[in-house]
Design a protein around this motif. Structure first.
Motif, PDB file in Angstrom:
ATOM      1  N   GLN A  70       0.848  -1.187   0.000  1.00 54.34           N
ATOM      2  CA  GLN A  70       0.000   0.000   0.000  1.00 54.34           C
ATOM      3  C   GLN A  70       0.885   1.238   0.000  1.00 54.34           C
ATOM      4  N   SER A  78       0.946   5.696   0.162  1.00 53.29           N
ATOM      5  CA  SER A  78       0.264   6.960   0.427  1.00 53.29           C
ATOM      6  C   SER A  78       1.197   8.102   0.055  1.00 53.29           C
ATOM      7  N   GLN A 115      -3.583   4.343  -1.642  1.00 56.02           N
ATOM      8  CA  GLN A 115      -4.180   3.296  -2.464  1.00 56.02           C
ATOM      9  C   GLN A 115      -3.423   1.982  -2.355  1.00 56.02           C
ATOM     10  N   ILE A 116      -4.080   0.931  -2.818  1.00 57.10           N
ATOM     11  CA  ILE A 116      -3.483  -0.406  -2.874  1.00 57.10           C
ATOM     12  C   ILE A 116      -2.636  -0.506  -4.134  1.00 57.10           C
ATOM     13  N   ASP A 124      -1.940  -6.594  -4.437  1.00 58.60           N
ATOM     14  CA  ASP A 124      -2.856  -7.368  -3.599  1.00 58.60           C
ATOM     15  C   ASP A 124      -3.410  -8.534  -4.392  1.00 58.60           C
ATOM     16  N   LEU A 157      -7.585   3.341  -0.101  1.00 56.50           N
ATOM     17  CA  LEU A 157      -7.726   2.862   1.269  1.00 56.50           C
ATOM     18  C   LEU A 157      -8.973   3.469   1.893  1.00 56.50           C
ATOM     19  N   LEU A 212     -12.275  -1.527   1.653  1.00 52.44           N
ATOM     20  CA  LEU A 212     -11.184  -1.758   0.700  1.00 52.44           C
ATOM     21  C   LEU A 212     -11.692  -2.251  -0.648  1.00 52.44           C
TER      22      LEU A 212
END
Length: 857
Positions: free
Chosen positions: A712, A714, A741-742, A745, A754, A794
């Motif tokens: 993740q 930021s 944001q992711i 994953d 997020l 999420l």
């Protein structure tokens, strides 16, 4: 009890080790005696009339204690602030001697924590030396030596204290110019020119009324000016909480950029907070880990709230990379202080509090403070009410001139109706009244009892070496009955179960630190060596039964609890042990160039006993967390900084082959600028990028297990401004752009935002108080708060819509009394504070009015 005895035994072992280190270090390092002392005082002072001064001149004399000497850089020189715990009318007799300015203050004495004198060489170009010392048993002398001529001097009567503004001059023919002191009424005469050998009547006050806090301890565990720290640290002082009439911690944190709420445990006030996109599991209190998400905090005895942005593991151990929240409590005062207020308002709210402090003996070596609060209220939510009792005594014992012991205790009892809020339909909160309660009326009970206790022992070995040893204990007990909300059937009927949760967290922490100062040539070092032990343990028990669904669109709630016994589905005993060893050095390379370096080794072990399955698992982790930062000050009022820092959080779980996981790691790169826009107004602008790796994700081949592939990120820009624009006009404001944001994953789509993180947030709170005339003491306040759209989970399956809320205040101060009216959500904006998924969404309160009467002496 045996576990606690083992923990304390280990703590005593490490404490003895550091006591030995502290005794040896001063012998190994060269002394450095010309350091800048920045002694923080936040005590209250009061005006003294000319009649009192006349009585003093006639022999009715009381010696004023000056408890702090602070030196701040300005754009043209320096300002020297003399701080006292209580105001007295002071006479300042000024004279000159060659190239020195000399001020003598009768009926005053220095009482500094590090001795009875203060000295600094070359505090500014053109000023050779500054000396503040006790001339005799009843007076203080201030000497400022100019390098070529007498410095120009300005005297100010300020909320921060008695200020000497010093500007170097280049020739002896230049005469200092005096700007008039800000008058307290229309008839007050201007202060004479300081060069005249005649008394100047001034009043010393504390700085409790200010919105600007120039230094804080959270970022470095030392009282360091914020402008010298390569990180973004925001402080919400007590005065802001009082002016806004804050009763929840989240009310204070709305003033800080990049901080939003992540859940609210059943409306109890226990909550997570998101900092720079990452949710924290629990806060810190006076530098100690304060249990977890379920632990409730009361603000009645808070002196200020400090928020350190970015990874903080270098000093605080395991923590999410966004930052930490440190709650700093009030301390006993050396002069009598009494304050009480009563607040009443909408929804049957009433809350009396009182705060008393002072010495317990004549020589003021034993000080006390007591804060008490009681709260009883209904809510805009149907069937929800709250009752709270809070008691917090504290004691300070000045054992000797170099040794101080502080003791504190808190008791908090909170009873409320457990309330999970409302639910989502489609991609928005359900279109039902925000007052609608979806639990079981009269049965959703939640009781929280919290005990906090601790001590802090400080010993000064010499002028440059100090040892601190402190213990903190938090015991938090929760017992609640609640309707757990599930999926919607046909977008109308809410599936539910009735749950009883019982859990207790016993949290013990011990810290021992050695702080010193020494020089290697022209380079000045301020090292910090510390060790921390922590144990957190307690049971976690959940039982449940089937509860009938409820029609969310019906105004009738006739829910009843199950008649059959609840079935226990979780019964665990969890224990976590932590050991951290950390080292930090604040290095002054040049007067305008400062380096901060540090690192911490952490060792954690968690044991999880499943009492239902009769199984036990354990996991051990270790991590190293470094930090490095640089501050450059091209001019005294501007600080440019850059930093790198890291964090870690253990990943609890197992892979398909039974192995445990490495901790999640956070790294941050940050640059920023800090500016003193004036002596009372400062701003911080920061840009950062945080990357969190080793995030647990679902194993695509074995969904019951996890793998370490998640990431993740930021990125953002933040601006914070706090202080006083003009006399009587105060402001605290912030803006944050956060793109969280992711990035990797296996369960959620890459690029999903997020949850509960708005890209844009803005806050502004400002007050103005009329300073003179027939309306003197009348004040006005205005608050503006904007929060953009936030994803609710999420999956990004629904959105909490943006909102713009307006608050207002009107108050009047007369002598020791204050009358205030606070209006929150002035225009009755419908909004949602936070969510914990599609089934838990917490609405914000509609128009709320609070009236307060306060007395302070």
């Amino acid at each position: 009890m045996r576990r606690l005895q083992r923990v304390l035994a280990g703590c005593r072992y490490f404490s003895l080790q550091l006591w030995a280190i502290a005794l040896v270090l001063p012998m190994m390092q060269p002394a450095w005696g010309n350091e800048l002392q920045s002694i923080k005082q936040t005590q209250r002072g009061f005006s003294t009339s000319a009649v009192d001064l006349l009585a003093q001149q006639q022999g009715n004399v009381a010696v004023t204690e000056v408890t702090g000497v602070k030196v701040n850089s300005t754009s043209t020189g320096i300002e020297v602030i003399l701080q006292t715990s209580k105001a007295e009318a002071l006479q300042v007799l000024n004279k000159s001697d060659a190239n020195s300015f000399i001020a003598e203050i009768p009926n005053a004495q220095l009482r500094l924590p590090l001795g009875d004198s203060f000295q600094q060489e070359k505090p500014f170009a053109g000023i050779a030396e500054l000396i503040v010392t006790n001339q005799d048993a009843n007076s203080i002398r201030i000497t400022v030596k100019g390098e070529g001529s007498i410095p120009k001097v300005e005297l100010f009567n300020s909320d921060e204290g008695l200020i000497f503004g010093l500007t170097p001059t280049t020739t002896t023919s230049q005469q200092p110019q005096r700007q008039p002191e800000t008058p307290t009424n229309e008839t007050q005469p201007q202060t004479p020119t300081p060069q005249a050998d005649q008394p100047i009547e001034l009043v010393v006050t504390g700085d409790q009324d200010g919105y600007r806090v120039p230094d804080a301890s959270t970022a470095t565990r030392t009282d360091t000016p914020l402008r010298d720290i390569p990180a973004s640290i925001q402080v919400v002082p007590r005065q802001v909480l009082q002016d806004q009439k804050a009763v929840r911690l989240q009310d204070a944190l709305q003033n800080v950029s990049g901080v939003t709420q992540a859940g609210n445990y059943g409306g109890t006030g226990a909550a997570r907070y998101i900092i720079r996109g990452f949710s924290q599991d629990g806060n810190f209190r006076n530098g100690f880990r304060d249990a977890d998400f379920f632990t409730l905090s009361e603000i009645a005895n808070l002196e200020r709230v400090e928020v350190l942005k970015g990874p903080a593991s270098v000093l605080f151990g395991e923590a999410e990379p966004g930052g930490i929240i440190n709650l700093v409590t009030k301390q006993p005062l050396s002069e009598p202080y009494y304050a009480a207020d009563f607040t009443a308002g909408s929804y049957g709210f009433y809350r009396p509090t009182f705060d008393i402090s002072g010495p317990l003996n004549a020589d003021k070596t034993l000080l006390y403070r007591l804060n008490v609060a009681y709260q009883n209220s209904g809510s805009f939510r149907d069937f929800v009410d709250t009752e709270r009792i809070f008691i917090a005594p504290s004691l300070t014992w000045k054992i000797g001139t170099n040794t101080t012991l502080n003791l504190d205790f808190e008791y908090l009892n909170n009873n409320t109706q457990f309330d999970r809020g409302i639910v989502a339909i489609g991609n928005r909160p359900a279109p039902i009244p925000i007052s609608r309660f979806l639990g079981v009326p009269g049965e959703n009970d939640s009781k929280t009892t919290a005990y906090r206790a601790g001590y802090r022992l400080e010993h000064q070995f010499s002028k440059n070496w100090q040892l601190r040893n402190a213990l903190s204990i938090t015991i938090n007990k929760v017992n609640d009955f609640r309707a757990e909300q599930g999926d919607l059937i046909d977008d109308r009927f809410l599936d539910r179960n009735f749950t009883n949760g019982k859990f207790e967290t016993d949290n013990y922490s011990l810290q021992t630190e050695v702080i010193g100062k020494f020089a290697t040539g022209s380079i000045i070092h301020q090292p910090l060596l510390g060790i921390e032990l922590n144990r957190s343990e307690g049971p976690l028990i959940f039982s449940r039964g089937i509860l009938s669904p409820i029609d969310i669109f019906s105004s009738v709630n006739n829910s009843v609890i199950p008649t059959n016994p609840l079935t226990t589905f979780v019964n665990r005993q969890i224990r976590t042990d932590r050991l951290g060893i950390y080292l930090q050095d604040q290095i002054t390379l040049l007067d305008n160039l400062k380096l901060l370096v540090g690192g911490r080794f952490d060792f954690t072990e968690q044991k999880n006993d499943n009492l239902l399955a009769s199984t036990s698992t354990s996991q051990s982790d270790q991590a190293f967390s470094p930090r490095v930062g640089l501050v450059y000050q091209p001019i005294p009022a501007i600080s440019l900084y850059a930093s790198y820092s890291s964090s870690f959080v253990p990943n609890i779980g197992t892979s398909v082959n039974g192995s445990t996981f490495d901790p999640a790691q956070g790294t941050q790169y940050e640059v920023g600028v800090k500016a003193d826009l004036s002596n009372r107004l400062s701003a911080t602008l920061a840009a950062y990028q945080i990357t969190k790796t080793n995030v647990l994700t679902t194993d695509p081949n074995n969904p019951d297990f996890s793998i370490l592939t998640g990431e993740q990120r930021s990125r953002g820009v933040e601006l914070d401004i706090a202080g006083e624009i003009l006399t009587g006009w105060k402001i605290i404001a912030s803006y944050a752009y956060t793109d969280a944001q992711i990035t990797k994953d296996n369960q959620y789509a890459v690029g999903n935002l997020l949850d509960s993180v708005a890209k844009n947030t803005v806050s502004l709170w400002t007050t103005y108080e009329i300073q003179r005339g027939s309306l003197q003491g009348l004040g006005f306040g205005l608050g503006l708060y904007y929060v953009g759209d936030r994803q609710g989970d999420l999956d990004n399956s629904f959105v909490l819509p943006s909102y713009f809320r307006t608050d207002a205040a009107l108050y009047y101060k007369r002598n020791n009394w204050k009358f205030a009216l606070n209006i929150k959500n002035l225009f009755d904006e419908k909004y949602y504070e936070t969510s914990q998924g599609r089934d838990i969404i917490y609405p914000g309160a509609p128009l709320t009015v609070l009236g307060t009467i306060s007395w302070e002496f």
